[in-house]
Design a protein around this motif. Structure first.
Motif, mmCIF file in Angstrom:
data_model
loop_
_atom_site.group_PDB
_atom_site.id
_atom_site.type_symbol
_atom_site.label_atom_id
_atom_site.label_comp_id
_atom_site.label_asym_id
_atom_site.label_seq_id
_atom_site.Cartn_x
_atom_site.Cartn_y
_atom_site.Cartn_z
ATOM 1 N N TYR A 80 52.276 64.613 37.254
ATOM 2 C CA TYR A 80 51.521 65.853 37.429
ATOM 3 C C TYR A 80 52.095 66.688 38.582
ATOM 4 O O TYR A 80 52.209 67.914 38.482
ATOM 5 C CB TYR A 80 50.046 65.552 37.710
ATOM 6 C CG TYR A 80 49.284 64.984 36.535
ATOM 7 C CD1 TYR A 80 49.575 65.380 35.234
ATOM 8 C CD2 TYR A 80 48.255 64.063 36.724
ATOM 9 C CE1 TYR A 80 48.870 64.867 34.153
ATOM 10 C CE2 TYR A 80 47.546 63.541 35.649
ATOM 11 C CZ TYR A 80 47.862 63.951 34.366
ATOM 12 O OH TYR A 80 47.157 63.436 33.297
ATOM 13 N N GLU A 83 55.080 68.496 37.668
ATOM 14 C CA GLU A 83 54.726 69.652 36.837
ATOM 15 C C GLU A 83 54.192 70.796 37.689
ATOM 16 O O GLU A 83 54.519 71.962 37.470
ATOM 17 C CB GLU A 83 53.666 69.236 35.812
ATOM 18 C CG GLU A 83 53.131 70.368 34.951
ATOM 19 C CD GLU A 83 51.980 69.926 34.070
ATOM 20 O OE1 GLU A 83 50.874 70.495 34.198
ATOM 21 O OE2 GLU A 83 52.188 68.997 33.253
ATOM 22 N N ILE A 84 53.376 70.480 38.671
ATOM 23 C CA ILE A 84 52.683 71.492 39.465
ATOM 24 C C ILE A 84 53.563 72.115 40.549
ATOM 25 O O ILE A 84 53.603 73.345 40.703
ATOM 26 C CB ILE A 84 51.426 70.877 40.134
ATOM 27 C CG1 ILE A 84 50.392 70.458 39.097
ATOM 28 C CG2 ILE A 84 50.817 71.857 41.138
ATOM 29 C CD1 ILE A 84 49.289 69.573 39.658
ATOM 30 N N TYR A 166 56.040 77.857 32.283
ATOM 31 C CA TYR A 166 56.548 76.531 32.624
ATOM 32 C C TYR A 166 57.626 76.054 31.661
ATOM 33 O O TYR A 166 58.649 75.486 32.069
ATOM 34 C CB TYR A 166 55.381 75.543 32.649
ATOM 35 C CG TYR A 166 55.768 74.103 32.888
ATOM 36 C CD1 TYR A 166 56.048 73.649 34.175
ATOM 37 C CD2 TYR A 166 55.841 73.199 31.834
ATOM 38 C CE1 TYR A 166 56.401 72.323 34.399
ATOM 39 C CE2 TYR A 166 56.186 71.874 32.050
ATOM 40 C CZ TYR A 166 56.465 71.443 33.338
ATOM 41 O OH TYR A 166 56.809 70.143 33.561
ATOM 42 N N PHE A 181 53.921 77.703 41.792
ATOM 43 C CA PHE A 181 53.437 76.380 41.408
ATOM 44 C C PHE A 181 52.568 76.564 40.172
ATOM 45 O O PHE A 181 51.922 77.593 40.000
ATOM 46 C CB PHE A 181 52.680 75.693 42.550
ATOM 47 C CG PHE A 181 51.417 76.368 42.997
ATOM 48 C CD1 PHE A 181 50.173 75.974 42.522
ATOM 49 C CD2 PHE A 181 51.457 77.404 43.931
ATOM 50 C CE1 PHE A 181 49.003 76.585 42.947
ATOM 51 C CE2 PHE A 181 50.287 78.024 44.367
ATOM 52 C CZ PHE A 181 49.062 77.616 43.876
ATOM 53 N N TYR A 182 52.584 75.579 39.283
ATOM 54 C CA TYR A 182 52.026 75.759 37.941
ATOM 55 C C TYR A 182 50.642 75.136 37.796
ATOM 56 O O TYR A 182 50.367 74.049 38.311
ATOM 57 C CB TYR A 182 52.964 75.185 36.891
ATOM 58 C CG TYR A 182 54.202 76.040 36.723
ATOM 59 C CD1 TYR A 182 54.160 77.205 35.973
ATOM 60 C CD2 TYR A 182 55.402 75.695 37.343
ATOM 61 C CE1 TYR A 182 55.272 78.009 35.830
ATOM 62 C CE2 TYR A 182 56.532 76.496 37.209
ATOM 63 C CZ TYR A 182 56.459 77.656 36.447
ATOM 64 O OH TYR A 182 57.574 78.451 36.310
ATOM 65 N N ILE A 183 49.797 75.858 37.068
ATOM 66 C CA ILE A 183 48.411 75.439 36.859
ATOM 67 C C ILE A 183 48.078 75.535 35.378
ATOM 68 O O ILE A 183 48.325 76.561 34.743
ATOM 69 C CB ILE A 183 47.436 76.329 37.662
ATOM 70 C CG1 ILE A 183 47.679 76.168 39.152
ATOM 71 C CG2 ILE A 183 45.995 75.996 37.330
ATOM 72 C CD1 ILE A 183 46.764 77.020 40.004
ATOM 73 N N ARG A 184 47.524 74.463 34.834
ATOM 74 C CA ARG A 184 47.064 74.500 33.451
ATOM 75 C C ARG A 184 45.853 75.413 33.329
ATOM 76 O O ARG A 184 45.039 75.521 34.247
ATOM 77 C CB ARG A 184 46.708 73.097 32.966
ATOM 78 C CG ARG A 184 47.893 72.141 32.943
ATOM 79 C CD ARG A 184 47.486 70.761 32.445
ATOM 80 N NE ARG A 184 48.596 69.815 32.532
ATOM 81 C CZ ARG A 184 48.518 68.541 32.172
ATOM 82 N NH1 ARG A 184 47.357 68.058 31.706
ATOM 83 N NH2 ARG A 184 49.567 67.758 32.283
ATOM 84 N N TYR A 193 44.326 64.900 36.524
ATOM 85 C CA TYR A 193 45.130 66.110 36.762
ATOM 86 C C TYR A 193 44.398 67.071 37.685
ATOM 87 O O TYR A 193 44.979 67.607 38.640
ATOM 88 C CB TYR A 193 45.454 66.812 35.442
ATOM 89 C CG TYR A 193 46.084 68.177 35.645
ATOM 90 C CD1 TYR A 193 47.445 68.303 35.903
ATOM 91 C CD2 TYR A 193 45.302 69.339 35.624
ATOM 92 C CE1 TYR A 193 48.019 69.540 36.127
ATOM 93 C CE2 TYR A 193 45.864 70.580 35.842
ATOM 94 C CZ TYR A 193 47.222 70.676 36.092
ATOM 95 O OH TYR A 193 47.781 71.910 36.327
ATOM 96 N N LEU A 197 45.677 68.478 41.282
ATOM 97 C CA LEU A 197 45.817 69.909 41.564
ATOM 98 C C LEU A 197 44.985 70.305 42.772
ATOM 99 O O LEU A 197 45.449 71.039 43.661
ATOM 100 C CB LEU A 197 45.391 70.723 40.337
ATOM 101 C CG LEU A 197 45.376 72.239 40.525
ATOM 102 C CD1 LEU A 197 46.784 72.767 40.800
ATOM 103 C CD2 LEU A 197 44.776 72.923 39.296
ATOM 104 N N TYR A 200 46.681 69.154 45.897
ATOM 105 C CA TYR A 200 47.913 69.898 46.159
ATOM 106 C C TYR A 200 47.593 71.251 46.786
ATOM 107 O O TYR A 200 48.199 71.651 47.796
ATOM 108 C CB TYR A 200 48.701 70.092 44.856
ATOM 109 C CG TYR A 200 50.027 70.782 45.075
ATOM 110 C CD1 TYR A 200 51.120 70.067 45.554
ATOM 111 C CD2 TYR A 200 50.178 72.135 44.826
ATOM 112 C CE1 TYR A 200 52.347 70.689 45.778
ATOM 113 C CE2 TYR A 200 51.392 72.780 45.044
ATOM 114 C CZ TYR A 200 52.472 72.046 45.524
ATOM 115 O OH TYR A 200 53.672 72.684 45.755
#
Length: 604
Positions: A80, A83-84, A166, A181-184, A193, A197, A200
């Motif tokens: 995760y 990814e973030i 992404y 930085f990436y967020i769903r 997850y 997040l 972070y």
């Protein structure tokens, strides 16, 4: 009347290739948000998050609940974080800056900034974390804010980005390396997850020296108006203040206004039900070829910084404070404070709206279309001068000194949308006929419109996109006037009716309910002073009734509205799915419509 600010074109000194490269490769020592903060690397932030007491407890609980071993859960968290997490690399920032500037000159834009406000903000940096909350009307907002910070020697922000980017080859990683930085989009059902997040973002705000940037509205506004705020990321970013890990947080609202939106055509079709195309690198490269055109000016208006401590006061004492900071939960009162901050931020964004020449020209042209009377160039200038006075009286900031030359300029910028005909009359340009293929039709929302209807509607919807940003100045007196026109009315009833309508239209025209008494009184004063309504004691008179939307079902109702508009030749903006949906939500809030299940679907 709002004090007019001075805006400076920050691209003007960079008008040669040598100027671009020299500027982007210069020695750069930015002002940090926390002067004594730790200069964590991207990997060090990830390590701090993965080893946090908070995530240790989450892993312990999740392992006991699911039976999955702790090592496996730690690997999942590491995935995760990969990814973030942002991974800022200065050499990538510099070369992306060169690319951005070259694109800006290809698009022939100017970037105008209220420099005094930015310099004032920069001088205050160093004491506590900073949140940049810009409006989100275009994908260009990301690049503009990052370049603004680079230009004024402010540490580049960590920017919350959606997962659409992404998976884009090259683009996704380049954005990460310039600070994204990436967020769903949804955290539902993904507890591990969501916890990762949360931690972070907590580390970014409480310990990192970067400002954090995100769009409090959550998504791009396809209507070019303010949207109601979302609370999720804001709650995460403000938590360190409530847990007393930071003494204060500075919130900086920013309004970004465009002479011409890159996405205006896409937005118009989305309003009419055509689904948004998936973001791909190939699609981006194809779109870049269409940007060799005049796009006019961009105005970045940086608002007065908001001190969280001054706005909501010191965190209240609660039993949560007796727990370690990582385990504290926000109280109901604190969550309410987060909501208040979100609404205040959107309000401050609105107050920093810069009315552009595109907004003014669109208002005048839309008025002429309603009256079915074409205006020649000189009449357009007279009308625009009058509109400027009206808007300034209502508190708008209008960045125009030479209306004639600005109109001449923007007619080039919007030559595909508006034009002067051979008689020098201002006209709307018809849209090209576009057939919607069967694959797209299957995913369309609402009623599938005829191609000829699209041709008529698209230019009007595009024009409305440039009227919308200034409607929050005009709507209060307009609603008041429409109420009074239906007959004489006492002030108390007038105010009550006004508030009811404003509540019903709250999704269409964002405002703060607690400010409505003041807004109503200002609108009434404006209407009476300018003889829009006539007062006789406490009675006001003149007008006709404002018709409310029919009581229609949610999804099916929107389709029927589109069908009726197409059949009866009504104003094309009535075809907007967003406008119809917002009106239906207002009717539900007012109790005039209700949701019910039809074949497993929630309708109204």
């Amino acid at each position: 009347m709002k004090r007019e600010e001075t805006f400076k074109d920050i691209l003007k000194p960079r008008n040669t290739h040598f100027g671009i490269v020299k500027f982007m490769t210069r020695s750069w020592s930015p002002r940090k948000c926390i002067s004594n903060g730790l200069n964590y690397s991207s990997e060090e932030i990830k390590n701090a998050v993965s080893k946090s007491v908070f995530l240790d407890s989450i892993i312990e609980a999740e392992s006991a609940k699911s039976g999955v071993c702790k090592e496996q859960l730690k690997k999942e968290i590491a995935t995760y974080l990969d990814e973030i997490a942002l991974d800022k690399k200065m050499h990538v920032v510099r070369w992306m800056g060169v690319f951005f500037l070259k694109m800006a000159f290809m698009m022939k834009i100017g970037i105008f900034v209220n420099e005094a406000s930015v310099l004032k903000l920069r001088e205050t940096l160093g004491e506590n974390p900073v949140l940049f909350l810009p409006t989100h009307r275009s994908y260009a907002d990301f690049c503009l804010m990052t370049y603004l910070c680079y230009h004024y020697d402010i540490e580049l922000p960590a920017v919350a980005a959606g997962m659409d980017f992404y998976s884009m080859a090259v683009v996704g990683q380049s954005m990460r390396e310039t600070g994204a930085f990436y967020i769903r989009r949804s955290l539902a059902g993904a507890h591990l997850y969501a916890s990762t997040l949360r931690q972070y973002i907590h580390e970014l705000v409480s310990k990192y020296t970067l400002p954090v940037e995100f769009f409090v509205e959550g998504t791009r506004s396809r209507s070019n108006k303010s949207l109601p705020p979302k609370y999720g990321i804001l709650t995460m970013t403000l938590t360190p203040y409530f847990t007393r890990e930071v003494d204060d947080i500075t919130i900086v609202p920013v309004n970004i206004s465009y002479d011409r939106l890159m996405e205006q055509g896409l937005f118009a079709y989305e309003h009419l039900g055509v689904p948004k195309p998936k973001e791909t690198t190939g699609g981006l490269l194809k779109a870049l070829r269409s940007l060799n055109d005049h796009f006019g000016n961009v105005y970045i208006s940086v608002g007065e910084p908001l001190s969280l401590k001054k706005f909501i006061g010191r965190p209240e004492f609660s039993t949560e404070l007796s727990k370690p900071s990582a385990f504290q939960q926000l109280t109901d009162a604190q969550l309410k404070s987060v909501q208040n901050v979100a609404h205040q931020a959107v309000l401050m964004q609105q107050e920093n709206t810069v009315v552009t020449i595109s907004n003014l020209l669109s208002i005048v042209l839309m008025g002429s279309l309603y009256k079915n009377k074409l205006l020649d160039f000189e009449e357009v200038l007279v009308e625009m001068g009058w509109v400027i006075k009206v808007l300034r009286t209502l508190g708008a900031s209008v960045f125009e000194n030479d209306v004639r030359s600005s109109v001449e300029r923007v007619l080039v910028v919007h030559r595909s949308m508006v034009t002067l005909d051979k008689d020098k009359k201002l006209r709307l340009v018809s849209s090209a006929l576009r057939e919607v293929d069967s694959g797209v039709q299957m995913n369309m929302k609402g009623h599938i419109l005829k191609a000829q209807t699209m041709v008529s509607a698209v230019p009007i919807v595009q024009l409305q996109l440039y009227v919308n940003p200034v409607l929050h100045y005009l709507v209060p007196p307009a609603i008041l006037y429409l109420i009074v026109r239906r007959g004489s009315i006492e002030k108390g009833e007038l105010q009550s009716t006004y508030k009811d309508i404003r509540r019903m239209l709250s999704n269409e025209f964002y405002h703060l309910q607690e400010n409505e008494d003041r807004t109503f009184n200002k609108a009434l004063e404006y209407c009476t002073q300018n003889q829009v309504v006539v007062a006789s004691g406490t009675t006001f008179s003149d007008g006709t009734d404002q018709r409310l939307q029919d009581l229609l079902q949610w999804a099916r109702a929107v389709k029927r509205v589109q069908e009726l508009v197409e059949e009866r030749g009504l104003h094309p903006y009535c075809l907007s799915l967003e406008a119809a949906g917002n009106c239906l939500q207002g009717l539900v809030m007012a109790g005039a419509a209700a949701r019910r299940k039809i074949c497993g679907r929630t309708d109204n």
